[in-house]
Enzyme design. Structure first.
Site, PDB file in Angstrom:
ATOM      1  N   PHE A 116      34.646  40.251  -4.378  1.00 45.83           N
ATOM      2  CA  PHE A 116      34.065  40.707  -5.637  1.00 45.83           C
ATOM      3  C   PHE A 116      33.583  42.137  -5.453  1.00 45.83           C
ATOM      4  O   PHE A 116      33.344  42.576  -4.334  1.00 45.83           O
ATOM      5  CB  PHE A 116      32.892  39.795  -6.027  1.00 45.83           C
ATOM      6  CG  PHE A 116      33.099  39.124  -7.353  1.00 45.83           C
ATOM      7  CD1 PHE A 116      33.910  38.016  -7.457  1.00 45.83           C
ATOM      8  CD2 PHE A 116      32.491  39.620  -8.500  1.00 45.83           C
ATOM      9  CE1 PHE A 116      34.111  37.402  -8.680  1.00 45.83           C
ATOM     10  CE2 PHE A 116      32.685  39.014  -9.728  1.00 45.83           C
ATOM     11  CZ  PHE A 116      33.487  37.906  -9.819  1.00 45.83           C
ATOM     12  N   LEU A 258      34.463  38.611 -22.123  1.00 46.08           N
ATOM     13  CA  LEU A 258      34.517  38.921 -20.698  1.00 46.08           C
ATOM     14  C   LEU A 258      35.778  38.387 -20.021  1.00 46.08           C
ATOM     15  O   LEU A 258      36.160  37.237 -20.193  1.00 46.08           O
ATOM     16  CB  LEU A 258      33.295  38.282 -20.031  1.00 46.08           C
ATOM     17  CG  LEU A 258      33.160  38.483 -18.526  1.00 46.08           C
ATOM     18  CD1 LEU A 258      32.926  39.941 -18.203  1.00 46.08           C
ATOM     19  CD2 LEU A 258      32.018  37.628 -18.004  1.00 46.08           C
ATOM     20  N   HIS A 359      26.974  43.866 -20.924  1.00 46.09           N
ATOM     21  CA  HIS A 359      27.077  42.598 -20.224  1.00 46.09           C
ATOM     22  C   HIS A 359      25.743  42.077 -19.706  1.00 46.09           C
ATOM     23  O   HIS A 359      25.475  40.888 -19.786  1.00 46.09           O
ATOM     24  CB  HIS A 359      28.051  42.798 -19.054  1.00 46.09           C
ATOM     25  CG  HIS A 359      28.353  41.563 -18.285  1.00 46.09           C
ATOM     26  ND1 HIS A 359      28.847  40.426 -18.891  1.00 46.09           N
ATOM     27  CD2 HIS A 359      28.249  41.265 -16.966  1.00 46.09           C
ATOM     28  CE1 HIS A 359      29.036  39.492 -17.966  1.00 46.09           C
ATOM     29  NE2 HIS A 359      28.659  39.961 -16.798  1.00 46.09           N
TER      30      HIS A 359
END
Lengths: 588, 258
Positions: A116, A258, A359
């Site tokens: 990630f 998203l 977000h």
């Protein structure tokens, strides 16, 4: 009006709220008040994973994770809090697994891990597999698992109870430093009946989530209107670091829905209209897996310089076409389905149009590492706690790393639940003043009176104008002028808000009234975001000032603490806790 | 009024999303009896809105609520099919309003929108979800284990994990349960979702409570009520093979093997 009494009241039933409830309800009489049904909370929309240095698939440790979190947050992270977050991450994941969470598995049967953004081996050498995940619905699995455990433990829920006020036994703004102020309870509006309820409680935990609906293009749910933050602000408490809002790079273009960073963790590549993998220019080492603020800015820059794709050249492309369809189906089933459903794009064969989407609020209600809410730089409000996105510990600093929010809600949700219950067991029951519900009663009555009245303004119109100006002026790129423009408009909108009319005269499920209340919070929070952004004359993490494009540690290695005063937002500063990582230039 | 699917002038702009006019015919329920209606009155009301080609039914409902009639009540939150708030009966099929594109519904004809069936209606498209969640709670939807808790994670192979993957997708929207003809007529039946919820644990290799749950499902309110109508599978917005999950539970009961 109905009165209730508990040891602990938890406001919000997403990941942080339910994690807190699991701890608190074992120790003290606990109620969970939630605007939605628990399983509707936006934790369920989180996709990619939850970070923890389990080292199940490659060498990793909590210290590397701590460093990445601090660097990813552009050194605005409180380092003591980050150490706790990353050290407790491993148990947080194992706790969930033991509760039954169906993580993806390695061939050896352990919890699988993947890459990630911003998570690296040995302080930035290369991307590391640290994100524990369940396909691309990790948040869904966390929300479900926590709810299932709440069922097992008979946690008491008040569903569709909208908390609109907190009751303190003093004014936090006039109290002297060091003077003790305690929480006494909360006041809620019951959506199904329109009735007002007071909850007297020794401890109150706010876990109300984010405020993404301040913006137009957002991955956030319609219900994420920053209620908890707004309640704290109105009660005279500060909000910390509200100028730091994360724009997630890969929202579906035009919609903001998203698409997980896991798409890039699994090998997806961002390309501009020329087909170029442009992240090679911005972050030569980890490229598409740079932290979100850098990727979002790079994307916006590509579009600004004319290399956007599509008929209006206003988005870039997320390319998964080189991945095996089987791999996509196994690891990214939901997000590829979103691309098909909402844009009619087949990710097996076509690149997906994407653009940054609002977000995550890095800022929020300031707390210490025990989740106790601060009323200034040092004093806590006794019995009052906050955790999750509505709180600012601060473990995310100026930019949160992906997979650290599912971690945050578990680590600090748990801490808040334990601390709230333990405090409640020693504290004496507070007195609720007779006029405790007065503010909420007046707020609701005033909105009801607008039905069929003189009001000419519509809630939806004001909200739309607010969201548009925030997207236009307070998004990835900010300047003094753009912030001044937004500030001026928000002032006007607040004025117009006093002339709104709602249309539903009913008591039951009056969601029209609810939306009007939510807009009130959004307007006030927008004001705080803008004030913080205007006051911070530097660029750091998710906050980028074109007129001050570099980080300025000499003047701004501080958190903002914004207080609502009668004459507007008062911006104060709070030092960053630095333990062993001195600020360095942030390169990837 | 019949809607037209004509494209407006704006489509000539490069990249502009085409718009069209669409009519929604909504079954309303007024619990309080306002505006001269009786309390509990049900009535159909039509609204016409301008919509974009990318709009979902939820967008049209918002347009109505925000521009025409603020009293229209419905639940929604995430708006992209993961929170499970906005299951409703759209053109006689259970779907999520946020996952159903208007253009896929033949917008030249009025689109009917009703609350999901079989649960008490509270107001307009909002139903009382409590009976639904009560059924879920009854099947003990949490991991049950015996013996000491291990220090690290319990091991589970990818194959064992795959065994119950499908039923972990459930978002508890109730689209399946309220599409079931048995559920409509038999107030005792747990309904498909509770069986899906049980399946998710029964076939989890870590779980040791499978027979406790199977006993609950073997009850007269349990799986044997299912008449394999497949409505549930068709209704599931998450693509879960609900009927298959139910038949696996039935098979476990008849074979005595999980």
């Amino acid at each position: 009006m109905t009165e209730h009494e508990y040891d602990v009241v938890i406001v919000g039933a997403g990941g942080a709220g339910m994690r807190a409830a699991l701890e608190s309800s074992q120790r003290a009489r606990t109620a969970v008040l939630t605007k939605l049904y628990p399983t509707r909370s936006h934790t369920g929309a989180a996709q990619g994973g939850m970070a923890a240095a389990l080292a199940n698939v490659e060498d990793d440790n909590a210290e590397w994770h701590t460093f990445d979190t601090i660097k990813g947050g552009d050194y605005l992270v409180d380092q003591d809090a980050a150490e706790i977050l990353c050290n407790e991450a491993i148990d947080a994941v194992l706790d969930l697994e033991k509760m039954g969470l169906p993580f993806n598995r390695t061939t050896a049967g352990k919890v699988d891990q993947r890459r990630f953004g911003g998570h690296t081996r040995n302080h930035g050498e290369a991307a590391v597999r640290r994100a524990c995940y369940a396909a691309d619905r990790t948040g869904h699995m966390i929300l479900q698992t926590l709810y299932q455990q709440c069922i097992k433990q008979n946690v008491e829920f008040y569903n569709e109870f909208y908390v609109l006020d907190m009751i303190l036994d003093g004014d936090p703004q006039t109290a002297a430093d060091g003077e003790e102020i305690s929480v006494a309870g909360v006041v809620a509006y019951e959506l199904s009946t329109g009735q007002i309820h007071t909850f007297r409680a020794k401890s109150v935990v706010f876990a109300t989530g984010g405020a993404g609906k301040v913006f137009k293009t957002t991955s956030n749910a319609h219900t994420l209107t920053g209620d908890g933050m707004g309640i704290a602000l109105r009660a005279g408490l500060p909000l910390e670091d509200m100028e730091f809002f994360q724009f997630h790079p890969t929202g579906l273009a035009g919609l903001g829905i998203l698409l997980s960073e896991a798409a890039r963790g699994e090998g997806g590549i961002l390309r501009n209209s020329e087909g170029e993998r442009f992240m090679e220019r911005y972050a030569p080492t980890i490229k598409d897996l740079a932290p979100r603020d850098m990727v979002a800015r790079a994307m916006a820059n590509e579009v600004r310089e004319g290399r956007g794709a599509g008929p209006n050249k206003d988005y870039v492309l997320l390319d998964l076409t080189h991945l095996e369809p089987k791999h996509i189906d196994e690891k990214l089933p939901d997000i590829t389905e979103f691309a098909r459903t909402y844009l009619g794009v087949e990710p097996y064969t076509e690149p997906v149009p994407v653009f940054p989407t609002a977000h995550y609020a890095m800022g929020g209600i300031p707390t210490n590492v025990n989740a106790e809410v601060l009323r200034n730089n040092t004093d806590v409000v006794k019995g009052l706690y906050a955790a999750g996105e509505c709180a600012c510990v601060s473990v995310h600093g100026a930019n949160r790393l992906g997979t650290n929010s599912l971690l945050d809600i578990n680590v600090f949700g748990k801490r808040a639940g334990i601390a709230a219950a333990e405090y409640a067991l020693t504290a004496t029951a507070p007195e609720l003043p007779a006029d405790a519900p007065a503010f909420v009663t007046a707020l609701v009555a005033k909105l009801r009176e607008t039905v069929g009245g003189e009001g000419t303004e519509r809630v939806a119109q004001i909200r739309k104008e607010l969201q548009e100006t925030m997207d236009m002026n307070v998004q990835v790129f900010r300047t003094e002028e753009s912030l001044a423009e937004a500030a001026a408009l928000v002032t006007q909108l607040k004025e117009r808000y006093t002339s709104i009319a709602i249309h539903d005269r009913g008591q039951r499920f009056n969601t029209d009234l609810l939306e009007a209340v939510e807009l009130g919070f959004l307007l006030e929070l927008a004001e705080v975001v803008i004030a913080g952004a205007a006051g911070r004359k530097e660029s750091r993490g998710g906050h980028y000032r074109e007129d001050f494009p570099t980080r300025d540690d000499e003047n701004y290695l501080h958190h903002t603490m914004a207080y609502a005063r009668p004459d507007g937002i008062d911006l104060q500063w709070k030092p960053v806790v630095i333990t062993k990582y001195q600020p360095m230039e942030r390169k990837y | 009024m019949t809607a037209t699917a004509e494209k407006t002038d704006s489509t000539s702009e490069v990249g502009a999303v085409p718009t069209f006019t669409v009519t929604l015919r909504i079954l309303r329920h007024d619990p309080e009896g306002l505006d001269g209606r009786e309390a509990g009155a049900e009535y159909w009301e039509e609204f016409t809105v301008e919509a974009f080609a990318t709009d979902r039914v939820l967008d049209a409902l918002h347009t109505i609520k925000w521009e025409q009639d603020g009293s229209l009540a419905f639940r929604r939150s995430c708006a992209h099919g993961v929170c499970g708030s906005d299951a409703m009966r759209i053109n006689a099929k259970n779907r999520l309003a946020c996952k159903t594109l208007l253009k896929d519904l033949n917008p030249s004809r009025p689109i009917t929108v009703e609350p999901i069936k079989g649960l008490p209606v509270e107001k307009d498209l909002i139903v009382d979800m409590e009976p639904f969640f009560a059924s879920y709670r009854e099947i003990m939807p949490f991991l049950m284990t015996t013996g000491p808790t291990p220090e690290r994670e319990r091991l589970q192979s990818p194959e064992e994990r795959a065994r119950f993957d499908d039923t972990t997708k459930c978002i508890m929207c109730a689209a399946c349960t309220t599409a079931c003809p048995v559920f409509w007529t038999d107030g005792q039946y747990f309904g498909p979702q509770a069986i899906v919820g049980a399946h998710r644990f029964i076939f989890d290799s870590r779980d040791e409570g499978e027979w406790d749950r199977l006993e609950v499902l073997n009850d007269k309110a349990g799986v044997w009520k299912c008449r394999t109508a497949f409505n549930c599978t068709e209704a599931c917005p998450r693509g879960i093979e609900v009927t298959k999950a139910i038949s696996e539970v039935k098979k476990a009961l008849t074979s005595g093997e999980v």
